[in-house]
Design an enzyme around this catalytic site. Structure first.
Site, PDB file in Angstrom:
ATOM      1  N   THR A  21       0.759  -1.208   0.076  1.00  0.00           N
ATOM      2  CA  THR A  21       0.071   0.005   0.043  1.00  0.00           C
ATOM      3  C   THR A  21       0.848   1.096  -0.074  1.00  0.00           C
ATOM      4  O   THR A  21       2.085   1.166   0.554  1.00  0.00           O
ATOM      5  CB  THR A  21      -1.070   0.171   1.241  1.00  0.00           C
ATOM      6  OG1 THR A  21      -1.811   1.243   1.181  1.00  0.00           O
ATOM      7  CG2 THR A  21      -0.396  -0.154   2.457  1.00  0.00           C
ATOM      8  N   ARG A  22       0.475   2.392  -0.780  1.00  0.00           N
ATOM      9  CA  ARG A  22       0.854   3.738  -0.637  1.00  0.00           C
ATOM     10  C   ARG A  22      -0.117   4.588  -0.097  1.00  0.00           C
ATOM     11  O   ARG A  22       0.219   5.814  -0.277  1.00  0.00           O
ATOM     12  CB  ARG A  22       1.605   4.078  -2.104  1.00  0.00           C
ATOM     13  CG  ARG A  22       1.024   3.549  -2.999  1.00  0.00           C
ATOM     14  CD  ARG A  22       1.240   4.065  -4.414  1.00  0.00           C
ATOM     15  NE  ARG A  22       0.730   5.463  -4.873  1.00  0.00           N
ATOM     16  CZ  ARG A  22      -0.451   5.341  -5.636  1.00  0.00           C
ATOM     17  NH1 ARG A  22      -0.957   4.375  -6.132  1.00  0.00           N
ATOM     18  NH2 ARG A  22      -1.030   6.588  -5.765  1.00  0.00           N
ATOM     19  N   HIS A  44      -8.624   1.874   5.362  1.00  0.00           N
ATOM     20  CA  HIS A  44      -9.786   2.103   6.094  1.00  0.00           C
ATOM     21  C   HIS A  44     -10.294   0.698   6.352  1.00  0.00           C
ATOM     22  O   HIS A  44      -9.802  -0.325   6.235  1.00  0.00           O
ATOM     23  CB  HIS A  44     -10.684   3.085   5.200  1.00  0.00           C
ATOM     24  CG  HIS A  44     -10.128   4.307   5.033  1.00  0.00           C
ATOM     25  ND1 HIS A  44      -9.814   5.252   6.024  1.00  0.00           N
ATOM     26  CD2 HIS A  44      -9.500   4.920   3.731  1.00  0.00           C
ATOM     27  CE1 HIS A  44      -9.265   6.450   5.421  1.00  0.00           C
ATOM     28  NE2 HIS A  44      -8.997   6.036   4.198  1.00  0.00           N
ATOM     29  N   HIS A  47      -9.963  -2.054   3.682  1.00  0.00           N
ATOM     30  CA  HIS A  47      -8.861  -2.764   3.508  1.00  0.00           C
ATOM     31  C   HIS A  47      -8.458  -3.764   4.578  1.00  0.00           C
ATOM     32  O   HIS A  47      -8.016  -4.681   4.391  1.00  0.00           O
ATOM     33  CB  HIS A  47      -7.838  -1.576   3.653  1.00  0.00           C
ATOM     34  CG  HIS A  47      -7.960  -0.476   2.696  1.00  0.00           C
ATOM     35  ND1 HIS A  47      -8.276   0.684   2.744  1.00  0.00           N
ATOM     36  CD2 HIS A  47      -7.605  -0.507   1.140  1.00  0.00           C
ATOM     37  CE1 HIS A  47      -8.276   1.568   1.826  1.00  0.00           C
ATOM     38  NE2 HIS A  47      -7.813   0.641   0.644  1.00  0.00           N
ATOM     39  N   ARG A 100      -6.133  -4.258  -8.106  1.00  0.00           N
ATOM     40  CA  ARG A 100      -6.888  -3.876  -9.520  1.00  0.00           C
ATOM     41  C   ARG A 100      -5.943  -2.622  -9.600  1.00  0.00           C
ATOM     42  O   ARG A 100      -5.601  -1.647  -9.196  1.00  0.00           O
ATOM     43  CB  ARG A 100      -8.454  -3.115  -9.054  1.00  0.00           C
ATOM     44  CG  ARG A 100      -9.021  -3.025 -10.499  1.00  0.00           C
ATOM     45  CD  ARG A 100     -10.323  -2.524 -10.378  1.00  0.00           C
ATOM     46  NE  ARG A 100     -11.053  -2.074 -11.491  1.00  0.00           N
ATOM     47  CZ  ARG A 100     -10.867  -0.869 -12.346  1.00  0.00           C
ATOM     48  NH1 ARG A 100     -10.179  -0.126 -11.599  1.00  0.00           N
ATOM     49  NH2 ARG A 100     -11.537  -0.947 -13.331  1.00  0.00           N
TER      50      ARG A 100
END
Length: 575
Positions: A198-199, A203, A206, A292
């Site tokens: 992740t970058r 929330h 996730h 995605r």
């Protein structure tokens, strides 16, 4: 037992070369040194700690060509991203870099020597081919722009002998090397680990998708965010790490661990996804969630997506057996209000009511102080984000006035300064052209280069003050469009930038000049005077947010127009 590293052996160069470090350190002081930039430092760190295993240095021409053309190093190992030490021709000549030479690689931040490279080759890459084969060739791709605009024209390849690791001062307890993280998993008894790249902040959705992924594989979760270089405009890593720390207790029964990855992302989509999988394998993960449009740069200037939504998943799946890491497809989660739960979007019947908040909408709510419901994010996460994203009436901004000498821009700036200070709510800084010239740029002349450097300094100061929540009023002549655009770009990283063109005609400025400056310029007593013997590139309608002509209106009206502009954007609203 953790997943074996890519290539079979973890190339932890610092650990391997420990007995020689003192000897190498003494040698490094006598050698010519290459000072590494930010991206090179990120690459260097992951070469040194084994994150890029099986690499033991920056790629030689054989490795580079193999990776660009076939996703393979010269020894046949899968590797999808060129990791190259790029240098300019002048630096190569100045330092005497050639095959067989030994050069010190130095940290630009603290002048520490990190390692010694034995140069294998110096080669000129076909950047057009690299852009096409690795990134797809779209000129709007950030990595393609970086390749052509910021990388040196030559690459230097060779193995590295390590002297020391890079020094970090933030989140030290979360900065594991691959060997350290593997040991950590072993202590916890974790044998199956799902890594989540992740970058962005995380929330509830996730958290739900990572919990589902872990439970379906009877595994634990590694939240492994990138804290090196990410996409321009991304939320800073300090804020994101605080979010991840706030979220961690929401995982059941110690299911998740957090570790930071000092990677310089290329936003390379399919190629990057393979690269990310290799890195996570080196860190000990057995499973990897591929999202995605994973690591995609988004849309180009024509509004088209640069990569297909599932190109990255297909790319990693193609090499699944060789990678030795299981791909976990990212599931788009959606909230079901009636049952107060999250489910994968493709499992929800069309008649069932759902709710979602997009990233754009979230940023709007943070900017305006709008409600962020608990079904979307946890209160402790929202609290962190609000600390870093104050509402509009608490955000910093810059009003940048440009125009001829005696156009009235200084008078408008002073009056606006008084008006904003009267209102209160934030600190206000006034940067008049003459003040900046005497305090910040006293050594500069009035050549185009010096004028641009002066505006660059104003832009930097304005950006730092804007980041801190101040209102900045700058009023230089700023005659050149290029420097004005550069000032806008640096300020807009942190807040709003408004260009006000004080378009009072030159004839009026000269006619009302009580100091006689224009008369001196006309006589040749002052050289390089804007409007007389030096050009002024008037802002276009697209560049200027507001145009004011003090030959037709007064200062009070001009200030009122600026205040209305700021109020319409919510910057002066009262709580």
């Amino acid at each position: 037992m953790a997943n074996p590293p890519h290539g079979g052996v973890l190339k932890d160069l610092v650990a391997r070369d420990a007995p020689r470090r003192k000897e190498l350190s003494a040698e490094a002081e006598k050698l010519q040194a290459v000072v590494l930039n930010d991206r090179q430092l990120c690459d260097m760190e992951l070469i040194l700690n084994g994150g890029f295993s099986p690499l033991e240095g920056f790629m030689s021409e054989k490795d580079y060509n193999g990776v660009v053309e076939k996703n393979r190093l010269a020894d046949g190992n899968l590797f999808s991203m060129p990791i190259c030490l790029d240098l300019g021709e002048e630096e190569i000549k100045e330092l005497g870099i050639k095959p067989g030479a030994r050069i010190t690689l130095r940290d630009s931040r603290d002048d520490r020597n990190l390692g010694i490279m034995t140069v294998e080759d110096v080669y000129k890459p076909d950047k057009k081919n690299e852009a096409e084969k690795v990134f797809g060739g779209d000129p709007d791709h950030p990595a393609v722009k970086f390749l052509f605009n910021q990388t040196g024209e030559y690459y230097v390849g060779g193995k590295i002998e390590a002297i020391d690791r890079l020094m970090h001062y933030d989140y030290v307890a979360l900065r594991y090397t691959p060997a350290e993280l593997r040991l950590h998993f072993d202590k916890l008894g974790w044998s199956r680990v799902v890594a989540f790249q992740t970058r962005n902040p995380m929330h509830r959705a996730h958290r739900e998708l990572t919990v589902r992924a872990a439970r379906s594989r009877q595994a634990n979760v590694l939240i492994h965010p990138v804290v090196g270089m990410t996409k321009p405009g991304d939320i800073d890593h300090f804020t994101r790490v605080r979010v991840y720390q706030a979220l961690l207790p929401r995982y059941p029964n110690g299911m998740a661990a957090l570790a930071l990855l000092p990677l310089a992302m290329r936003m390379g989509g399919p190629r990057e996804a393979i690269w990310h999988a290799i890195i996570r394998k080196n860190y000990g993960a057995t499973h990897f969630i591929v999202g995605r449009d994973h690591a995609g740069p988004g849309k180009n200037s024509k509004g088209d997506e640069i990569y297909g939504p599932y190109d990255a998943q297909y790319a990693v799946e193609k090499y699944r057996e060789e990678l030795g890491i299981e791909v976990v497809p990212f599931q788009q989660m959606t909230y079901l209000p009636d049952s107060d739960e999250y489910k994968p979007k493709d499992e929800v019947p069309k008649e069932i009511k759902t709710a979602d908040i997009s990233g754009t909408e979230l940023r709007r709510r943070l900017r305006t102080g709008g409600d962020i419901p608990e079904w979307f994010s946890y209160p402790e996460v929202v609290r962190v984000l609000r600390e870093s994203h104050p509402p509009r009436n608490k955000q910093g901004f810059t009003v940048f006035l440009t125009g001829f000498t005696n156009s009235g821009k200084d008078a408008i700036a002073r009056a606006l300064n008084v008006t904003l200070n009267q209102q209160g709510g934030r600190s206000v800084t006034l940067l008049l052209g003459e003040t900046v010239r005497s305090e910040l740029s006293s050594e500069l002349g009035f050549s185009q280069e010096d004028r641009n450097r002066n505006i660059a300094r104003i832009g930097f100061v304005a950006s730092e003050l804007t980041k801190a929540g101040s209102a900045v009023i700058a009023a230089p002549i700023a005659p050149f469009e290029k420097s004005r655009l550069a000032a806008r770009e640096i300020v807009e990283k942190y807040g709003s930038f408004y260009l006000v063109h004080v378009a009072t005609p030159l004839e009026f400025c000269e006619k009302t000049d009580k100091r006689g400056i224009y008369a001196k310029a006309r006589k040749g007593e002052i050289k390089g005077f804007t409007g007389v013997d030096d050009p002024y590139e008037a802002p276009s309608g697209k560049e200027a947010n507001l145009v004011i002509d003090l030959s037709k209106e007064n200062v009070r009206t001009a200030v009122h127009q600026i205040v209305l502009m700021l109020e319409s954007d919510g910057l002066l609203d009262q709580l």
